[in-house]
Design an enzyme around this catalytic site. Structure first.
Site, PDB file in Angstrom:
ATOM      1  N   GLU A 114       0.859  -1.202   0.000  1.00 48.20           N
ATOM      2  CA  GLU A 114       0.000   0.000   0.000  1.00 48.20           C
ATOM      3  C   GLU A 114       0.893   1.250   0.000  1.00 48.20           C
ATOM      4  O   GLU A 114       1.864   1.311   0.765  1.00 48.20           O
ATOM      5  CB  GLU A 114      -0.859  -0.024   1.283  1.00 48.20           C
ATOM      6  N   LYS A 122      -9.260   2.128  -2.207  1.00 46.02           N
ATOM      7  CA  LYS A 122      -9.556   1.616  -0.862  1.00 46.02           C
ATOM      8  C   LYS A 122     -10.905   2.123  -0.358  1.00 46.02           C
ATOM      9  O   LYS A 122     -11.182   3.334  -0.401  1.00 46.02           O
ATOM     10  CB  LYS A 122      -8.432   2.052   0.086  1.00 46.02           C
ATOM     11  N   CYS A 143      -5.243  -2.862   2.562  1.00 48.29           N
ATOM     12  CA  CYS A 143      -5.056  -2.796   4.009  1.00 48.29           C
ATOM     13  C   CYS A 143      -6.323  -3.035   4.815  1.00 48.29           C
ATOM     14  O   CYS A 143      -6.774  -4.155   4.952  1.00 48.29           O
ATOM     15  CB  CYS A 143      -4.363  -1.500   4.395  1.00 48.29           C
TER      16      CYS A 143
HETATM   17  N1  CDV Z   1      -3.352   1.399   6.500  1.00 48.04           N
HETATM   18  C1  CDV Z   1      -4.317   0.758   7.214  1.00 48.04           C
HETATM   19  O1  CDV Z   1      -5.432   0.587   6.745  1.00 48.04           O
HETATM   20  N2  CDV Z   1      -3.971   0.381   8.484  1.00 48.04           N
HETATM   21  C2  CDV Z   1      -4.903  -0.194   9.399  1.00 48.04           C
HETATM   22  C3  CDV Z   1      -4.477   0.107  10.817  1.00 48.04           C
HETATM   23  C4  CDV Z   1      -4.503   1.567  11.078  1.00 48.04           C
HETATM   24  C5  CDV Z   1      -5.401  -0.608  11.794  1.00 48.04           C
HETATM   25  C6  CDV Z   1      -5.045  -1.698   9.248  1.00 48.04           C
HETATM   26  O2  CDV Z   1      -6.188  -2.159   9.169  1.00 48.04           O
HETATM   27  O3  CDV Z   1      -4.053  -2.423   9.253  1.00 48.04           O
END
Ligand code: CDV
Length: 308
Positions: A47, A127, A172
């Site tokens: 990411e 996202k 993510c």
């Molecule tokens: N970049 C992210 O989406 N990080 C989140 C953290 C902040 C919880 C994740 O879900 O890994």
């Protein structure tokens, strides 16, 4: 004919906030060459792979914020990555911060693209699940300002026919939500590519520190198995701008088993040959085509709406 994709999950060590895009792209190209030498068809980067993860600190000036975003893809700094991919005949997936104009408005997205072995963009995901907060929290040791810096992705979840199979992407925090995998599963995803920046602690939830790695693996292993898909998850690792990130780059089979995982907190290629017919076998085991009930999803949405 076996349908296999040899994939390199390219974990990234820390990127300094002063490092230029051109330097990072050089680093990505080095990994791309290594992956191709190891027989890989596809290399997956993380990411926002082109920079330090700037959502971890507060930026008030809009013009300064824009400097972390790409206005075109490929652009002058990223063109060499596309050219090298085409020269080597290897595909890639790349996460980056995207500055776009949608309906005449400037929008900022946390984006990943899938690029074929001919260097052409096959697909794009923006996202959807943005974690963190919009307001600066000065007492926190670091921020997660994704709710301020990014708009919610407007492309939904999609799959693309590529590399001899059906592939989808998530980014993510998307990986923590069952609907991400379910929608991709319903769209036939045999492999889901995920980049992430996950700190090994969240300032507001210190009691969860010991579970960060467990939760990371749990959601992806369940998502893979319940939707009969390979999951290739690629992280930032090590201490970047004062934020310690988990690494744990993983390749997960449709059985839910982690078949390959990083062992360091730096740049590291995690390589595995993924048999897409394993996805077909698990779809058969679940009888996914017959037993999944998308007709109920509308009903569930309606029921939840009524309860609210
Ligand atoms: N970049 C992210 O989406 N990080 C989140 C953290 C902040 C919880 C994740 O879900 O890994």
């Amino acid at each position: 004919m076996p349908r296999t994709i040899t994939v390199a999950a390219a974990q990234s060590g820390p990127v300094n906030r002063r490092t230029s895009r051109a330097e990072v792209v050089e680093r990505l190209i080095t990994e791309m060459r290594q992956a191709r030498s190891a027989g890989c068809d596809l290399i997956v980067y993380t990411e926002c792979a082109l920079t330090a993860f700037f959502a971890h600190w507060s930026i008030d000036d809009e013009r300064e914020l824009d400097r972390w975003f790409e206005r075109e893809m490929p652009g002058p700094d990223t063109q060499p990555l596309f050219e090298e991919a085409a020269r080597l005949g290897i595909g890639f997936s790349l996460g980056y911060a995207e500055l776009a104009t949608v309906g005449g408005r400037t929008r900022r997205f946390n984006t990943s693209i899938l690029v074929g072995p001919d260097g052409r963009i096959v697909g794009k995901h923006r996202k959807i699940h943005l974690p963190g907060h919009a307001e600066h929290r000065p007492h926190n040791p670091f921020q997660n300002l994704e709710k301020r810096y990014f708009d919610v992705g407007d492309l939904g979840f999609q799959t693309w026919d590529a590399f001899g199979g059906t592939l989808g992407m998530s980014i993510c925090n998307d990986r923590r939500w069952p609907e991400s995998y379910r929608v991709l599963g319903l769209l036939g995803a045999e492999m889901i590519l995920i980049g992430y920046n996950t700190p090994d602690n969240i300032p507001e939830y210190p009691e969860l520190d010991r579970l960060v790695g467990f939760h990371h693996e749990l959601c992806m292993q369940a998502g893979a198995n319940q939707n009969a898909a390979w999951v290739v998850a690629v992280g930032k690792a090590g201490v970047e701008e004062g934020v310690s990130q988990i690494g744990l780059t993983s390749i997960i089979a449709p059985s839910g088993e982690i078949v390959a995982q990083s062992t360091t907190l730096g740049d590291e290629l995690v390589i595995h040959t993924c048999d897409l017919d394993e996805s077909t076998r698990y779809r058969g085991f679940l009888n996914l085509e017959q037993n999944r009930r998308p007709e109920f999803y509308g009903l569930i949405t309606q029921q939840v709406g009524q309860r609210d």
